[in-house]
Design a protein around this motif. Sequence first.
Motif, mmCIF file in Angstrom:
data_model
loop_
_atom_site.group_PDB
_atom_site.id
_atom_site.type_symbol
_atom_site.label_atom_id
_atom_site.label_comp_id
_atom_site.label_asym_id
_atom_site.label_seq_id
_atom_site.Cartn_x
_atom_site.Cartn_y
_atom_site.Cartn_z
ATOM 1 N N ILE A 90 -61.122 -13.704 -7.148
ATOM 2 C CA ILE A 90 -60.485 -14.947 -6.950
ATOM 3 C C ILE A 90 -60.857 -15.750 -7.957
ATOM 4 N N GLU A 91 -62.259 -15.870 -8.200
ATOM 5 C CA GLU A 91 -62.911 -16.697 -9.225
ATOM 6 C C GLU A 91 -62.275 -16.496 -10.627
ATOM 7 N N ARG A 92 -62.135 -15.132 -10.973
ATOM 8 C CA ARG A 92 -61.734 -14.860 -12.366
ATOM 9 C C ARG A 92 -60.386 -14.689 -12.675
ATOM 10 N N GLN A 93 -59.610 -14.990 -11.301
ATOM 11 C CA GLN A 93 -58.103 -14.658 -11.591
ATOM 12 C C GLN A 93 -57.294 -15.831 -12.448
ATOM 13 N N VAL A 94 -56.119 -15.708 -13.259
ATOM 14 C CA VAL A 94 -55.599 -16.833 -14.128
ATOM 15 C C VAL A 94 -54.563 -17.144 -12.960
ATOM 16 N N PRO A 95 -54.277 -18.349 -12.632
ATOM 17 C CA PRO A 95 -53.382 -18.764 -11.635
ATOM 18 C C PRO A 95 -51.731 -18.634 -12.401
ATOM 19 N N ILE A 96 -50.901 -18.221 -11.563
ATOM 20 C CA ILE A 96 -49.459 -18.170 -12.101
ATOM 21 C C ILE A 96 -49.080 -19.677 -12.779
ATOM 22 N N LYS A 97 -48.382 -19.261 -13.623
ATOM 23 C CA LYS A 97 -47.808 -20.533 -14.547
ATOM 24 C C LYS A 97 -46.904 -21.166 -13.683
ATOM 25 N N PRO A 98 -47.022 -22.675 -13.338
ATOM 26 C CA PRO A 98 -46.086 -23.389 -12.563
ATOM 27 C C PRO A 98 -44.480 -23.399 -13.313
ATOM 28 N N VAL A 99 -43.567 -23.800 -12.529
ATOM 29 C CA VAL A 99 -42.251 -23.808 -13.094
ATOM 30 C C VAL A 99 -42.280 -25.049 -13.938
ATOM 31 N N LYS A 100 -41.607 -25.066 -15.055
ATOM 32 C CA LYS A 100 -41.476 -25.980 -15.959
ATOM 33 C C LYS A 100 -40.464 -27.035 -15.474
ATOM 34 N N VAL A 101 -40.898 -28.432 -15.458
ATOM 35 C CA VAL A 101 -39.923 -29.254 -15.032
ATOM 36 C C VAL A 101 -39.420 -30.274 -15.987
ATOM 37 N N LYS A 102 -38.186 -30.452 -16.237
ATOM 38 C CA LYS A 102 -37.604 -31.215 -17.420
ATOM 39 C C LYS A 102 -37.792 -32.712 -17.040
ATOM 40 N N ARG A 103 -38.478 -33.154 -18.030
ATOM 41 C CA ARG A 103 -39.009 -34.783 -17.915
ATOM 42 C C ARG A 103 -37.992 -35.556 -18.766
ATOM 43 N N SER A 104 -37.813 -36.687 -18.209
ATOM 44 C CA SER A 104 -37.182 -37.689 -19.177
ATOM 45 C C SER A 104 -38.197 -38.353 -19.999
ATOM 46 N N PHE A 105 -37.603 -39.116 -21.075
ATOM 47 C CA PHE A 105 -38.626 -39.787 -21.885
ATOM 48 C C PHE A 105 -39.154 -41.023 -21.210
ATOM 49 N N SER A 106 -40.492 -41.347 -21.232
ATOM 50 C CA SER A 106 -40.885 -42.681 -20.708
ATOM 51 C C SER A 106 -42.316 -43.209 -21.834
ATOM 52 N N LEU A 107 -42.468 -44.079 -21.567
ATOM 53 C CA LEU A 107 -43.606 -44.713 -22.417
ATOM 54 C C LEU A 107 -44.856 -44.027 -22.030
ATOM 55 N N ILE A 108 -45.005 -43.910 -20.484
ATOM 56 C CA ILE A 108 -46.244 -43.269 -19.910
ATOM 57 C C ILE A 108 -46.487 -41.909 -20.300
ATOM 58 N N GLY A 109 -45.387 -40.999 -20.368
ATOM 59 C CA GLY A 109 -45.489 -39.872 -20.797
ATOM 60 C C GLY A 109 -45.813 -39.756 -22.158
ATOM 61 N N LEU A 110 -45.307 -40.479 -22.845
ATOM 62 C CA LEU A 110 -45.618 -40.467 -24.487
ATOM 63 C C LEU A 110 -47.205 -41.118 -24.619
ATOM 64 N N ALA A 111 -47.668 -41.887 -23.759
ATOM 65 C CA ALA A 111 -49.258 -42.459 -23.830
ATOM 66 C C ALA A 111 -50.093 -41.113 -23.520
ATOM 67 N N SER A 112 -49.289 -40.406 -22.333
ATOM 68 C CA SER A 112 -50.339 -39.329 -21.865
ATOM 69 C C SER A 112 -50.358 -38.251 -23.011
ATOM 70 N N LEU A 113 -49.221 -37.956 -23.682
ATOM 71 C CA LEU A 113 -49.398 -37.007 -24.738
ATOM 72 C C LEU A 113 -50.113 -37.592 -26.102
#
Length: 375
Positions: A109-132
């Motif tokens: 369990i320690e060494r397993q790679v978790p499954i990739k989460p489903v990508k969620v389409k996000r709208s443009f935002s200043l907060i998201g831009l700042a996070s990027l």
Amino acid sequence: MKVELMNINCLGKPLRLEGSMAGWQQLFWGENLVSVIDASPDNEGKKIHTFELSIQHKQSITQPDAPQAVQQIQIRLETDLSWQPFSIQYKLFKNETLLSEGSRNTKDIERQVPIKPVKVKRSFSLIGLASLGFKLLKSAKIIKVVLAGASIAAYSWLFSFHFALALIACLVFHEYGHIRAMKYFGMKTKGIYLIPFMGGLALSDEKINTRWQDVVISIMGPTFGLFMSIISLILYWITGHIFFAGLAAFNALLNLFNLLPILPLDGGHILKSISFSMNSIAGLVACALGAAIGIYISYTLGLALLGFLLLIGSAEIMFEWKTRHQSHLLPLDRYGQVFSTLWYFITVGLLVAIIWYFAGTGDSMLGLPLKILQS
């Protein structure tokens, strides 16, 4: 949240079993949910998942337009699960024919790679831009130098240049303990970032899968800090130089603060992992009694701040205890709970002992860390 118990190949697609300590399990073939076992007090032992697959194939190669025959295939997965210590044995059958079998434990369990989460389409935002933008800055090595220089300047302004360098050394040594623990578990690290007036961060892009990983990564920072205080104490005994005494005392205070049972401090992660791994009322009562003893000792020794924050942290953990089954982290077994608790309290005790020792030297500056705890 759930734990990925196993992930094996079944007729060309991944067969993934997820579950939680609440007793429910979900079985996925590819992206399709094919079997569910609801939550129940019987969260361990033998479980059976069954589902059918429809396989189409042509009846005749010489007649391409001939109708396709549909064959029903029954798949059965038998598991035998234990949570503490964690282990799972499984057998996969196709129409009563054994396809595969095996077992998994905590190390897997320690060494397993978790499954990739489903990508969620996000709208443009200043907060998201700042996070990027912040993520891009974190990936640049130059930002480490900039933050380190800003930290030295900030602490030099508050104290002195020499004390600022000593404080930076304490922070780096503490964060290096976290880095070493991450590398021990095979996690990729992004290095240490010093944040002015805030301390330091040891970053990794990878997620942890078990409570044991959370405990070790969290406590290795203060443990490395304890080593640094002990080394400074020995150097003080050898040289008699007051600088090493101050380094040992204030470094002990810094790491003791990180062990306070309040999230997101290291101590909060440690005690939360221990408490949330206790799958019984008796475990919670034992944790509460241990916290109560710690609070009593703190007030008896006059460590008012330590006792008060311990009380707040314990209450927070008890309130969140009911949601422990919703975590995706594999819980600690009984040995892990006891070992982690002893590791935590021994580290706290030794740090307090170092602070108490220097307070007894009569030097007002060296006695400041104890006065902070007693205030």
